[in-house]
Design an enzyme around this catalytic site. Structure first.
Site, PDB file in Angstrom:
ATOM      1  N   HIS A  83       0.582  -1.662  -0.344  1.00  0.00           N
ATOM      2  CA  HIS A  83      -0.630   0.147  -0.452  1.00  0.00           C
ATOM      3  C   HIS A  83       1.001   1.233   0.291  1.00  0.00           C
ATOM      4  O   HIS A  83       0.620   2.032  -0.065  1.00  0.00           O
ATOM      5  CB  HIS A  83      -0.959  -0.222   1.100  1.00  0.00           C
ATOM      6  CG  HIS A  83      -2.185  -1.280   1.020  1.00  0.00           C
ATOM      7  ND1 HIS A  83      -3.065  -1.352   0.201  1.00  0.00           N
ATOM      8  CD2 HIS A  83      -2.521  -1.792   2.428  1.00  0.00           C
ATOM      9  CE1 HIS A  83      -3.245  -2.544   0.717  1.00  0.00           C
ATOM     10  NE2 HIS A  83      -3.814  -3.124   1.852  1.00  0.00           N
ATOM     11  N   ASP A 130      -2.599 -11.151  -1.239  1.00  0.00           N
ATOM     12  CA  ASP A 130      -3.149 -10.184  -0.371  1.00  0.00           C
ATOM     13  C   ASP A 130      -4.265  -9.769  -1.013  1.00  0.00           C
ATOM     14  O   ASP A 130      -5.203  -9.972  -1.921  1.00  0.00           O
ATOM     15  CB  ASP A 130      -2.477  -8.764   0.050  1.00  0.00           C
ATOM     16  CG  ASP A 130      -2.629  -8.534   1.499  1.00  0.00           C
ATOM     17  OD1 ASP A 130      -3.740  -8.302   1.251  1.00  0.00           O
ATOM     18  OD2 ASP A 130      -2.235  -8.283   2.490  1.00  0.00           O
ATOM     19  N   HIS A 132      -6.297  -7.488   0.052  1.00  0.00           N
ATOM     20  CA  HIS A 132      -6.084  -6.401  -0.405  1.00  0.00           C
ATOM     21  C   HIS A 132      -5.656  -5.380  -1.622  1.00  0.00           C
ATOM     22  O   HIS A 132      -4.127  -6.425  -1.648  1.00  0.00           O
ATOM     23  CB  HIS A 132      -5.529  -5.517   0.772  1.00  0.00           C
ATOM     24  CG  HIS A 132      -6.641  -6.003   2.276  1.00  0.00           C
ATOM     25  ND1 HIS A 132      -5.514  -6.644   3.205  1.00  0.00           N
ATOM     26  CD2 HIS A 132      -7.624  -4.919   2.441  1.00  0.00           C
ATOM     27  CE1 HIS A 132      -6.654  -6.458   4.135  1.00  0.00           C
ATOM     28  NE2 HIS A 132      -8.154  -6.144   3.115  1.00  0.00           N
ATOM     29  N   ASP A 207      -4.405 -13.622   4.935  1.00  0.00           N
ATOM     30  CA  ASP A 207      -6.224 -12.782   4.805  1.00  0.00           C
ATOM     31  C   ASP A 207      -7.094 -13.356   3.835  1.00  0.00           C
ATOM     32  O   ASP A 207      -7.525 -12.939   4.409  1.00  0.00           O
ATOM     33  CB  ASP A 207      -5.928 -10.881   5.315  1.00  0.00           C
ATOM     34  CG  ASP A 207      -4.432 -10.907   4.459  1.00  0.00           C
ATOM     35  OD1 ASP A 207      -4.791 -11.382   3.312  1.00  0.00           O
ATOM     36  OD2 ASP A 207      -5.032  -9.836   4.117  1.00  0.00           O
TER      37      ASP A 207
END
Length: 280
Positions: A83, A130, A132, A207
């Site tokens: 990110h 991931d 995200h 996740d």
């Protein structure tokens, strides 16, 4: 895991971080002068320990990538800070480890010390699993034809403003093993059709697991293991070195995250052995 060699992570130097990040941002992180709103976007309070951890998280992925070039597979027990943009951090990510490691590998390759010198940059694929989307990584490499960014992520999950990568595959809430693995197969097939990587960074987020507080998917431990095997097998079949990082994992029970990450390392070690022994 017998046979896994652990090394202390070296800190990334400013000159290495500057291959990706702006000097203003690097200085603000180092000095603790980042604006309060920007620090909140990262999600950690500033401290010297935070800075040290961020540098070493990058350094570990850099070190793993260099080992992977020699041994086929290597990993970072942290990392996957996808990110982070060039000019800012976000979502518990301070510096973008994969982006910095990519630029350092490409520089090493250009000098002819990465296994060969070519007329084009080292071709790098980022396989980001991931849950995200890797928005920072996608933004950093937009328009760069030497890097292919693949992200398989929750459609309705963070970040809520996605950055277009080379290939984005969005998954619905509640996605189960079969649909997840089918989406992964599609993503890998598409990657192969569009790009010929010479090196892979794999973000093995825990996740997507059904017990993750922030994941919103319903992938089981068996599904995650099948995912890891598919990625490492895909790279092994093509003899592409892989450096991997843990990325996210927020299990309601910590044991679930630990189990998922341990499985990734166990699978990686098995493929490392194949590289060392040259087995099909």
């Amino acid at each position: 895991l017998p046979g896994v060699s652990l090394q202390a992570a070296p800190p990334a130097a400013d000159r290495e971080l500057a291959l990706v990040h702006t000097s203003h941002y690097i200085d603000a992180i180092a000095d603790g002068t980042l604006a309060a709103a920007a620090q909140r976007e990262i999600g950690f309070p500033w401290s010297e320990a935070m800075v040290e951890r961020a540098r070493r998280s990058v350094g570990a992925t850099v070190a793993a990538s260099r080992v992977a070039l020699l041994e086929g597979v290597a990993g970072n027990l942290a990392g996957g800070t996808h990110h982070a943009y060039a000019h800012k951090g976000s979502g518990f990510c301070v510096f973008n480890d994969v982006a910095v490691a990519t630029r350092l590998l490409q520089a090493q390759w250009a000098r002819g010390t990465g296994g060969g010198r070519g007329s084009r940059p080292l071709q790098v694929a980022v396989i980001d699993l991931d849950v995200h989307q890797g928005n920072g990584t996608a933004h950093i490499f937009q328009g760069d034809h030497s890097v292919f960014t693949l992200s398989l992520h929750g459609a309705r999950n963070f970040p809520f403003r996605k950055e277009p990568g080379s290939l984005d595959v969005e998954l619905p809430d509640g996605c189960t093993d079969d649909d997840y693995l089918q989406a992964l197969e599609y993503a890998l097939d598409t990657l192969e059709q569009r790009f010929a990587p010479q090196f892979v960074f794999y973000l093995a987020g825990a996740d997507p697991h059904e017990g993750d507080r922030l994941g919103r998917l319903a992938v089981t431990h068996d599904g995650l293991q099948a995912r890891d095997r598919r990625v490492f097998d895909w790279a092994w079949q093509r003899r592409i070195p892989v450096a991997f990082a843990m990325a996210g994992g927020y299990g309601r029970n910590l044991e679930d995250t630990v189990k998922a990450q341990l499985t990734t390392w166990r699978v990686a070690w098995q493929y490392h052995q194949r590289w060392q022994n040259g087995r099909p």
